[in-house]
Each structure stands twice: as C-alpha cells, then as structure tokens.
Design a protein around this motif. Sequence first.
Motif, mmCIF file in Angstrom:
data_model
loop_
_atom_site.group_PDB
_atom_site.id
_atom_site.type_symbol
_atom_site.label_atom_id
_atom_site.label_comp_id
_atom_site.label_asym_id
_atom_site.label_seq_id
_atom_site.Cartn_x
_atom_site.Cartn_y
_atom_site.Cartn_z
ATOM 1 N N SER A 1 0.527 -0.914 0.024
ATOM 2 C CA SER A 1 0.013 -0.136 0.475
ATOM 3 C C SER A 1 0.811 1.458 -0.074
ATOM 4 O O SER A 1 2.210 1.232 0.108
ATOM 5 N N VAL A 2 0.128 2.473 -0.531
ATOM 6 C CA VAL A 2 1.006 3.792 0.336
ATOM 7 C C VAL A 2 2.024 4.077 0.895
ATOM 8 O O VAL A 2 2.279 4.413 1.135
ATOM 9 N N GLU A 3 0.502 3.883 2.198
ATOM 10 C CA GLU A 3 1.457 4.028 3.944
ATOM 11 C C GLU A 3 2.629 2.769 3.766
ATOM 12 O O GLU A 3 3.457 3.277 4.434
ATOM 13 N N GLU A 4 2.525 1.615 3.231
ATOM 14 C CA GLU A 4 3.679 1.171 3.594
ATOM 15 C C GLU A 4 4.885 1.567 2.592
ATOM 16 O O GLU A 4 6.131 0.669 3.164
ATOM 17 N N LEU A 5 4.794 1.600 1.911
ATOM 18 C CA LEU A 5 6.110 2.366 0.878
ATOM 19 C C LEU A 5 6.310 3.738 1.925
ATOM 20 O O LEU A 5 7.426 3.479 1.396
ATOM 21 N N ASP A 6 5.776 4.112 1.755
ATOM 22 C CA ASP A 6 6.026 5.661 2.683
ATOM 23 C C ASP A 6 7.106 5.382 3.652
ATOM 24 O O ASP A 6 7.853 6.404 4.417
ATOM 25 N N ARG A 7 6.614 4.126 4.536
ATOM 26 C CA ARG A 7 7.121 3.635 5.784
ATOM 27 C C ARG A 7 8.371 3.187 5.421
ATOM 28 O O ARG A 7 9.640 3.367 5.683
ATOM 29 N N ARG A 8 8.224 2.148 4.118
ATOM 30 C CA ARG A 8 9.775 1.225 3.854
ATOM 31 C C ARG A 8 10.564 2.766 3.182
ATOM 32 O O ARG A 8 12.010 2.759 2.922
ATOM 33 N N TYR A 9 10.425 3.775 2.463
ATOM 34 C CA TYR A 9 11.311 4.780 1.757
ATOM 35 C C TYR A 9 11.217 6.488 1.990
ATOM 36 O O TYR A 9 10.482 7.189 1.758
ATOM 37 N N ALA A 10 11.223 6.311 3.490
ATOM 38 C CA ALA A 10 10.581 7.905 4.683
ATOM 39 C C ALA A 10 10.827 8.593 4.128
ATOM 40 O O ALA A 10 10.788 9.813 4.058
ATOM 41 N N PRO A 11 12.514 8.911 4.162
ATOM 42 C CA PRO A 11 13.343 10.153 3.151
ATOM 43 C C PRO A 11 12.509 10.683 1.824
ATOM 44 O O PRO A 11 12.929 11.997 1.829
ATOM 45 N N TYR A 12 11.966 9.945 1.873
ATOM 46 C CA TYR A 12 11.570 10.225 -0.061
ATOM 47 C C TYR A 12 9.588 10.996 0.088
ATOM 48 O O TYR A 12 9.239 10.840 -0.843
ATOM 49 N N ALA A 13 9.506 10.481 2.031
ATOM 50 C CA ALA A 13 7.459 10.320 1.874
ATOM 51 C C ALA A 13 7.022 11.755 2.104
ATOM 52 O O ALA A 13 7.358 12.354 2.713
ATOM 53 N N ARG A 14 6.277 12.519 1.475
ATOM 54 C CA ARG A 14 5.391 13.411 1.743
ATOM 55 C C ARG A 14 4.374 12.999 2.964
ATOM 56 O O ARG A 14 3.125 12.018 2.891
ATOM 57 N N ARG A 15 4.498 14.476 3.845
ATOM 58 C CA ARG A 15 3.399 14.193 4.788
ATOM 59 C C ARG A 15 2.972 15.110 4.819
ATOM 60 O O ARG A 15 2.762 15.433 5.780
ATOM 61 N N ASP A 16 3.027 16.584 3.546
ATOM 62 C CA ASP A 16 1.792 17.587 3.941
ATOM 63 C C ASP A 16 0.357 17.011 3.162
ATOM 64 O O ASP A 16 0.103 16.033 3.365
ATOM 65 N N ALA A 17 -0.256 18.420 3.209
ATOM 66 C CA ALA A 17 -1.697 18.807 3.565
ATOM 67 C C ALA A 17 -1.982 18.111 1.831
ATOM 68 O O ALA A 17 -3.361 17.582 2.184
#
Length: 391
Positions: free
Chosen positions: A52-68
């Motif tokens: 899922s997108v959430e799993e990918l964001d955790r796995r590649y945290a330096p490139y994940a966006r966390r804004d609105a």
Amino acid sequence: MTLHDATFPSEPDDCGGMSASEEGEKKLAAKPLLSGLGSSPSAETQSPVPESVEELDRRYAPYARRDAYGTMGRGPLGAAEAARLAVGAAVLFPLRLVAGLLVLVAYYLVCRVCTLRVEEEREGGAGEGEGEGYARLEGWRREGVVRCGRALARTMLFVFGFYWIREHDCRLPDAEDEHQEQSKELGRPGALVSNHVSYVDILYHMSSSFPSFVAKRSVARLPMVGLISKCLGCIFVQRESKTSDFKGVSGAVTERIQRAHQQNSPMMLLFPEGTTTNGDYLLPFKTGAFLAKAPVKPVILRYPYKRFSPAWDSMSGARHVFLLLCQFVNNLEVIHLPVYYPSEQEKEDPKLYANNVRKLMAVEGNLILSDLGLSEKRVYHAALNGLLCQS
C-alpha cells in the motif's frame, strides 16, 4: 575542526515526541530496503504482494511527503485547503509566473551585456565539452554578473513566496578560536556542501554566495538559462561520454575546488547526497566534494511548512512548481556551520572525510541518517506510479 565521533540525531524539534510507528519508520529508512532482490529462486517465481502507499511511505521514509497534499501531491484535500488552492491558482500563480519570467529575462540581459565581446572558454573539441563558459570573467563584467545575480536570485525567492529567510550562524563549543587560527593558515574553503531538498536550494545559494555548480550538458543549450549557467561557471557534464580526454565529473570538480581554495575563484556548490529528500533525512554522501583535500563549508537548509512542503521529493516538477506558486507564504531556514578543515587522515581517506562531515551536519541540523540512495528513490517512484495507475 574535525569530527571523529558523533551520535545519531534525535527527532526534529518541530515533530514533538516520537511514536512507536515513527520509530519503526526510522529503522526502515536507515537500511536499503529492496528486500526482494536477495530472495531465493523459488521466491522469484511467485507474484510479489503489492504494498500500500502507507507501507511504501514507511519503507522509503526519506522521500515520503507528509503535507496536506499527500503522496505525489495527489492526496484528497479538505474544503478549506481546496478553497485556498483555488484562490492561489486564480490570483497568485499567474502573477508570480509572470514576475518570475521577468526576473529571468532581466538577468539574461545582464549576462548578455557582461559577456559582449568575450570569447567563451571551451575544452576539448566541438563535441567534447562545454568548458568553463564565462567562469573567468573579470573586472566590471564579473562584478555585474555577481551583484545582479545575487540581487535577482533573492528577488526570485521573494516572488516564490519566501519573504523572510531565517539564517543562523552555528558556532561549535570551543571551536571559534581554533577556527580563526586555522582559517589564516589553511585558507578559504573550496566548496559549499549542502543537503538537497528542492530546486529552491540553488536560488538561495545564488543569493547568498553565488557559487558554481555541476549541471547536465543539456542545460548549457537551454534558451536564457544556458547563458546564465555559463556565467555562473557551471561544470557541464555528460555521464555517457567515454572519450579518453574527457576528465569526468570528479576530475573537473576536484580541479575547480582546488582553484577556489588556493585562488580567489568562485566556490563550488555540491549536494553530496546526489538527490533530494523530504528535508528530514540525510542520505549517504558521495566523495566528489572531498577528493580535493580542501576545507568545505557545510550549510543546512530546512523548509518548515503547515500545508504544502517545498521539498521536491516524489512529485512531478510542473505540479510542484504550480503548488509552490499557489501557496501564500513559503518558509526557509538556513544553518551555516563553521568551515570544516580536514585532518591528515581525512585528506587521505575521502570516505572518512565525507562521513564525518555528514555526521556533523546531521547532528547540528537535527537530521536523520539514512542509508537509502537514488536507486531506492527510483524504485519508490515506480511503485507509487504503479499503485496510482491501478487506482
């Protein structure tokens, strides 16, 4: 000043306490995460389970966006944010776009005047290299290019919504006297070393110190931007070139850093991470900035945000520029560290030199060290595009 021992930084100040999920995110981001590459032959024949997108964001945290605006800037928006975006698109975007183009044209005209009747420096044959362009301009020509360049770069930042830039001079404990003595004996730094968060980084450094930097050879042929980049003294590279007389990126960068260190030449600006992050992490450093054995000046950039993050991490350039220009106010904080003078051991070991500077920047900038790199970023982007195409 040499850093031989450093601890890993803690969570950034503006993030508050660290939850269990965030701690797990950091552990994942600190390792190369292409887990499927080393699996057994039987596993290769099995269909991979899509993440899922959430799993990918955790796995590649330096490139994940966390804004609105969410992943790749395509997340669902609330009514209030959608209204702000509509107003920004109708009013701010066209005004800022026109103003930005006027600033670009103005600087192009300055560069055109300052290079009249000046022969461009080239290296190799007609097809081998772009040389140094107009890096060796002197007198009123150089003065005009630098002064106007710094002023117009700051104007461009203002147009982009960076009305105030907070800058901090970081003095390490008990290092000021030592730094002053070393600066007299060992000379000026040959390069600026900065973390890489956005294309806005280049505008800030132009407005602050007007250094040279590395660019693709195709940039030299772009309308207006090509002449401007030549006046900046960019090193134009073509990674595909295999000719015997092509010095390559490392050789050209090392030569320019040594010249800046020993003479009164423009410093080089280098982003040793090799790609951009979301601003909370620091990737492994490449050694190109440290091969010259010259002192470097570390600079840390951070972009605090409430709704849209100026970090250029996982969305297309056009979408990012559009959203950046639609935001009413953008923020930038800069930390200037003292010049880093390498020890004899670091001079002989560029990897050690690069790693110690990286640790220092991580500690002083409260950044998280990660082992991911450009290849993992490409995998992350490909996976995100695949998921978005399926949805």
